[in-house]
Structures are given as C-alpha cells and as structure tokens.
Design an enzyme around this catalytic site. Structure first.
Site, PDB file in Angstrom:
ATOM      1  N   SER A  62       0.800  -1.222   0.000  1.00  0.00           N
ATOM      2  CA  SER A  62       0.000   0.000   0.000  1.00  0.00           C
ATOM      3  C   SER A  62       0.835   1.276   0.000  1.00  0.00           C
ATOM      4  CB  SER A  62      -0.962   0.021   1.197  1.00  0.00           C
ATOM      5  OG  SER A  62      -0.259   0.185   2.406  1.00  0.00           O
ATOM      6  N   LYS A  99       0.821   4.492   6.995  1.00  0.00           N
ATOM      7  CA  LYS A  99       0.147   5.319   5.996  1.00  0.00           C
ATOM      8  C   LYS A  99       0.649   6.758   6.098  1.00  0.00           C
ATOM      9  CE  LYS A  99      -2.988   2.308   4.477  1.00  0.00           C
ATOM     10  NZ  LYS A  99      -2.215   1.091   4.509  1.00  0.00           N
TER      11      LYS A  99
END
Length: 142
Positions: A62, A99
């Site tokens: 990701s 993230k």
C-alpha cells in the site's frame, strides 16, 4: 565490493575497508571528491532520540508510491510530533498500519500510496493512536 579486493587481504582487513562510508557519485565520478574513512555508526547518522526510536518491517504494497516496499524496514521515531504529510505507524481500532497522515478540515485520513489500496477516512468515534513518524526506509536491494 569484496570481489574487487585482492585475495591476499585477510578477512578482518576486508571488513575494516567495508566499515567506512564512501560517497559515490551516481553521475560523472570526480576523483577530487572528498571521502570519509572513519567507522560507520548508523545510529549516530540516522537516529535523533535513541530511546524513542524503533524499527518495523513493512508488509504489503500500500505504500509503494512512497518508496516503501514489502519487507523494507522503517526507522520510526516516537519523539516526533506527527504532522500533516508524515508517514506514520498508526493503530486504528486495534489494527496496525503504515500510511501517510493527512489532517483535513473534515478529519483525519490515512492515505495509501498505491491506487490499488483504499485510503482510510478515520471515523470520529474510532480509536486512532500514532505510534511514531517514519524517518527512514531501509530498502533492500538484494
């Protein structure tokens, strides 16, 4: 680099040669460029606060757009105050993730750096804890 050293140099001397960081030009090499011939201490070079720094291994894809690949190690500093745009290690409702932190007028978004993975808009009643700010990524070349 070891293959380039003469076979007559003993193993200890070969390792001592590898312990010195060498600045290497990726463009045109300059013989006049300075070099450092002291020992390598990555802790001194990369860590601001030893007691607040830890390493995590990235898992998944990701964050590939940020240069973080599956299996890379991230040097994370808990003493840094997370800011908009930082890559953080966070726990959202008990789930650990890495993230990019985005602070928007509508709330907090944990942004993926890969279009195949969804961003996470943090619901108002969720439990979000930022464990630290990723300062460096140790990317494996081999």
């Amino acid at each position: 680099m070891l293959a380039m050293l003469p076979r007559l140099v003993d193993a200890e001397a070969r390792l001592a040669l590898l312990a010195a960081p060498i600045a290497v030009a990726c463009g045109f090499p300059s013989p006049a460029q300075d070099y450092y011939d002291g020992p390598i201490d990555l802790t001194d070079m990369l860590v601001d606060d030893r007691a607040a720094t830890f390493i995590v291994r990235a898992s998944g894809h990701s964050m590939t757009g940020a240069g973080i690949s599956d299996g890379d190690e991230l040097l994370v500093d808990r003493s840094k105050h997370p800011q908009h745009g930082d890559i953080v290690v966070a726990v959202l409702d008990g789930e650990l993730t890495v993230k990019r932190l985005e602070l928007t007028p509508a709330g907090v978004v944990l942004r993926s750096e890969n279009a195949e993975h969804p961003d996470i808009t943090v619901p108002e009643l969720s439990d979000l804890q930022v464990w630290g700010v990723a300062m460096y990524c140790i990317h494996h070349l081999r």
